[in-house]
Scaffold this active site. Structure first.
Site, PDB file in Angstrom:
ATOM      1  N   SER A 373      51.502  58.172  59.668  1.00  0.00           N
ATOM      2  CA  SER A 373      52.349  57.378  58.774  1.00  0.00           C
ATOM      3  C   SER A 373      51.599  56.813  57.573  1.00  0.00           C
ATOM      4  CB  SER A 373      52.977  56.218  59.559  1.00  0.00           C
ATOM      5  OG  SER A 373      51.974  55.390  60.093  1.00  0.00           O
ATOM      6  N   GLU A 374      50.300  57.107  57.458  1.00  0.00           N
ATOM      7  CA  GLU A 374      49.512  56.427  56.443  1.00  0.00           C
ATOM      8  C   GLU A 374      49.413  57.253  55.164  1.00  0.00           C
ATOM      9  OE1 GLU A 374      48.412  57.228  59.456  1.00  0.00           O
ATOM     10  OE2 GLU A 374      48.168  55.382  60.569  1.00  0.00           O
ATOM     11  N   THR A 375      50.281  56.965  54.231  1.00  0.00           N
ATOM     12  CA  THR A 375      50.341  57.590  52.914  1.00  0.00           C
ATOM     13  C   THR A 375      51.027  56.571  52.016  1.00  0.00           C
ATOM     14  OG1 THR A 375      50.544  59.809  53.865  1.00  0.00           O
ATOM     15  CG2 THR A 375      51.315  59.559  51.623  1.00  0.00           C
ATOM     16  N   VAL A 376      50.926  56.731  50.701  1.00  0.00           N
ATOM     17  CA  VAL A 376      51.753  55.892  49.832  1.00  0.00           C
ATOM     18  C   VAL A 376      52.634  56.775  48.976  1.00  0.00           C
ATOM     19  CG1 VAL A 376      50.109  53.988  49.784  1.00  0.00           C
ATOM     20  CG2 VAL A 376      50.026  55.704  47.967  1.00  0.00           C
ATOM     21  N   MET A 456      56.964  58.450  53.582  1.00  0.00           N
ATOM     22  CA  MET A 456      55.603  58.619  54.071  1.00  0.00           C
ATOM     23  C   MET A 456      55.669  59.095  55.519  1.00  0.00           C
ATOM     24  SD  MET A 456      54.421  54.934  52.623  1.00  0.00           S
ATOM     25  CE  MET A 456      55.225  54.317  51.141  1.00  0.00           C
TER      26      MET A 456
END
Length: 565
Positions: A373-376, A456
Site C-alpha cells: 500500500s505504500e505509494t503516493v 495506491m
C-alpha cells in the site's frame, strides 16, 4: 462443533453489521461517505498529505500550472511521506493539455545496472532478487521526469517550485497519523543499514504523530537540484555520491547508468467503458490490466443496487484473475519484450477471456498479487483547464534501505520485481526497466477531460481503478463516495517475478462488504477474509464542463486532503 460454528457465524454477522453501521449518519449521500466532495472553480489539488496539498494550492494561486503544483506537491511528499515516495524512486504521469486538447504520458522509470547480469544471481543460487539491499536498486527516474514535465508544461522556475519543500525540510513539519504508523513499520526493516536511522529517526525512533521532523540533508539536495537542474542529479555530485555508496555496499550502479538515463514520452492507451474512455500508460507498467478487466466486464450489466453483491465481487474477481494471467505473461519493458497490445485490448480477446468465466463458481486460475500500500498518488487541475495525474513510489514503502550519505533520501528497490526465470518477458537484463505496479489514470468523455484519478497499493492498483470507475459509472456514486466505498482485492497465483502457482486465490474484503456476500462467495468456492482498510488511498479530480467547476476527493483511508479555490 455445531455450537462453535453458530457462534462464529453470529460474531461475523455482528462484526459486519457494526462495520457498516459505524460512523455518524449523513443527511445526504451514501452512509459510507466520510465527507462531501470538495468543489472549486479556479483550481484543485488532491494529495495524501494535507500540507502537500496546501503547497500545491499556493503554487496554483501564485500563477503556476498544474504540473508546477504537482512537482511541488511531489517534492513535499518525498519529505513528508518518505514511507511511500521520494526522489530515490520512479514517476509516471498523464497530463491533459488544454491548449492542444491532448493527453501526454511520461514514463519516468529507471533502468537496471548495466554492469549486473542475470548470471550473478543464478551463480549465487538466487531464485529472486532480494527485496532490500544494493542488488534491488535501479536508477531513480523521478527527478528527470520532473524536469521533462516542467520543460513541456511548467511556468514557474524550479527554484520557486521546490522552495516550499526546502523550507519544510529545514524548519520541520508535524508528522501525520497514518504516515507515522507506516514509518514505524518501515524502520524495523532498515536499522542495520547505514545512514537510515540518522536520516529518518527522531532520537533513534520513528516519529510519532505530531512530532516535528526535519531533513536538512534533503533540503540541501533539493536546493542543488533547483539551482543546477537535473544534471546535478544525473551527471553531478548527487550521482557520484549514490554510485560510490551503492558500489561500496556491494551493488552495481555506475556513473554511466545515471548519465544515460532518460524518461520516455509515451502515448496513453484508450479503452471505452460504457461511453467513457479510460486512458492508461503502456507497459512496463500494469495500466492495461485495468483496461483488460473493464473490457471483460463491459458485457455484464450492473445497476446501483448491485454494489457489494456476490455477483459484483465474483465477476470482478474472475475478470481480475484472467487479466493478471496476461500481466504475468506479457507486462515488461517494451524495449526488451514484444507485447501484443492491440490484441490484449481488443473486443475479440475480451470475449474469449470472458467465455472462461463461470458465473456461479470460482475459477482456479490466478496470478499472484501482493497488495503493498505504500505509494503516493496526486492529481492537480489549474485555472487554464490543465490536469495532471501523477504517481510516484520507491516500492515496498521506503525502498531498498540504501540511503547515500548526506542526501536525505532512500533509493528504490524496484529491481526486486524482475524475474530470474529465463525466458520470461520480465526476465532480468542489464539496462532494462522492471515491471512496474504504479499507474496513473485519466478518463475522458466525448473527447473532453472528465476525471483524473489513481489509487495506491501495488498490485491492487488495476483492481482499484476498475472499482472506482464501476462505482462512478455503474453504481452512480459521487467522487467522494466512489473512493470511500468498501473495497475488495484478490491475491494468489503467479506473478511477473517468475513465481507460478494455480489456485482460486483469496478475496480480501473490507468490513463494509456484507457478510451475506462473504458467505455466498464462500459457497461459490472463493476463500474470503475480512481486512482493515489497507487499500488506500484514492485521489481524484473531476471536471464539470456544464458548470465550469472542479470536483475533488481524497479518501479517508490515508491522511490526505483535496482542496480547491
Amino acid at each position: 462443533m455445531r455450537n462453535l460454528q453458530n457462534l462464529c457465524l453470529t460474531v461475523a454477522i455482528l462484526f459486519a453489521f457494526i462495520s457498516v453501521s459505524s460512523g455518524q449518519d449523513r443527511i445526504t449521500g451514501k452512509p459510507f461517505a466520510t465527507r462531501s466532495e470538495v468543489i472549486g472553480e479556479k483550481g484543485m489539488v488532491a494529495t495524501s498529505q494535507p500540507l502537500a496539498t496546501q503547497i500545491g494550492i499556493d503554487v496554483l494561486k501564485n500563477g503556476g500550472t498544474a504540473v508546477d503544483a504537482a512537482i511541488a506537491a511531489n517534492a513535499a511528499l518525498g519529505l513528508m511521506e518518505p514511507t511511500g515516495s521520494g526522489i530515490g524512486g520512479d514517476l509516471f504521469a498523464i497530463v491533459w493539455d488544454s491548449q492542444t486538447k491532448n493527453l501526454y504520458g511520461i514514463n519516468g522509470s529507471g533502468r537496471s545496472p548495466r554492469l549486473l547480469t542475470i548470471d550473478y544471481f543464478l551463480s549465487n543460487r538466487m531464485k529472486k532478487i532480494p527485496a532490500y539491499g544494493p542488488l534491488a536498486v535501479s536508477v531513480p527516474g523521478c527527478v528527470d521526469a520532473w524536469f521533462e514535465l516542467h520543460e513541456k508544461f511548467g511556468k514557474l522556475s524550479m527554484e520557486e517550485i521546490l522552495q516550499p519543500a526546502i523550507t519544510y525540510a529545514e524548519e520541520g513539519f508535524p508528522v501525520t497519523e497514518l504516515i507515522s504508523h507506516y514509518w514505524k513499520l518501515s524502520l524495523k526493516h532498515f536499522s542495520e543499514y547505514p545512514n537510515v536511522m540518522s536520516t529518518f529517526s527522531v532520537d533513534g525512533e520513528a516519529p510519532e504523530k505530531g512530532d516535528i521532523f526535519r531533513n536538512p540533508n534533503l533540503a540541501g539536495t533539493y536546493r542543488l537540484i533547483a539551482e543546477e537542474g537535473r544534471d546535478a542529479f544525473y551527471n553531478g555530485p548527487i550521482a557520484e555520491t549514490i554510485v560510490n555508496f551503492i558500489q561500496n555496499q556491494g551493488g552495481f550502479l555506475s556513473k554511466e547508468d545515471f548519465s544515460l538515463h532518460k524518461s520516455e514520452w509515451v502515448d496513453p492507451l484508450p479503452v471505452d467503458y460504457r461511453g467513457y474512455t479510460l486512458w492508461e500508460l503502456p507497459p512496463n507498467g500494469q495500466g492495461i490490466i485495468a483496461q483488460i478487466m473493464l473490457n471483460i466486464l463491459e458485457s455484464y450489466e450492473f445497476s446501483p443496487e448491485d454494489f457489494g453483491t456476490p455477483r459484483h465481487l465474483h465477476l470482478v474477481t474472475e475478470a481480475k484473475k484472467l487479466a493478471f494471467e496476461d500481466r504475468a505473461k506479457f507486462i515488461a519493458d517494451p524495449d526488451f519484450a514484444n507485447i501484443p497490445l492491440k490484441q490484449l485490448l481488443s473486443d475479440e480477446y475480451a470475449a474469449k477471456r470472458r467465455a472462461l468465466i463461470d458465473t456461479a463458481k470460482a475459477g482456479a486460475y490466478s496470478p499472484r498479487a501482493e497488495n503493498h500500500s505504500e505509494t503516493v498518488y496526486l492529481t492537480v487541475a489549474d485555472q487554464w483547464g490543465n490536469m495532471v495525474s501523477l504517481i510516484q513510489s520507491n516500492y515496498r514503502g521506503m525502498g531498498s534501505g540504501m540511503v547515500p550519505p548526506g542526501l536525505g533520501f532512500m533509493i528504490q528497490n524496484r529491481g526486486e520485481l524482475f524475474s530470474l526465470k529465463p525466458g520470461d518477458a520480465n526476465e532480468y537484463a542489464p539496462g532494462k526497466r522492471p515491471f512496474h505496479t504504479i499507474i496513473p489514470a485519466f478518463v475522458t468523455k466525448d473527447d473532453k477531460p472528465w476525471l483524473s484519478f489513481g489509487v495506491m497499493g501495488g498490485d491492487f492498483q488495476p483492481q482499484g481503478h476498475v472499482q472506482i470507475l464501476m462505482n462512478l459509472i455503474d453504481f452512480k456514486m459521487n467522487l467522494q463516495e466512489a473512493g470511500d466505498a468498501p473495497r475488495f482485492a484478490h491475491s494468489g497465483g503467479s506473478s511477473p517475478t517468475g513465481i507460478r502457482e494455480k489456485s482460486t486465490g483469496e478475496i480480501h474484503a473490507e468490513k463494509g462488504i456484507p457478510y451475506q456476500t462473504i458467505r455466498a462467495l464462500m459457497q461459490m468456492g472463493h476463500k474470503v477474509t475480512y481486512e482493515l482498510g489497507i487499500y488506500g488511498g484514492f485521489q481524484g479530480i473531476m471536471y464539470d464542463h456544464e458548470r465550469g467547476i472542479y470536483i475533488g476527493a481524497s479518501e479517508s483511508r490515508k491522511d490526505g486532503q483535496a482542496a480547491g479555490y
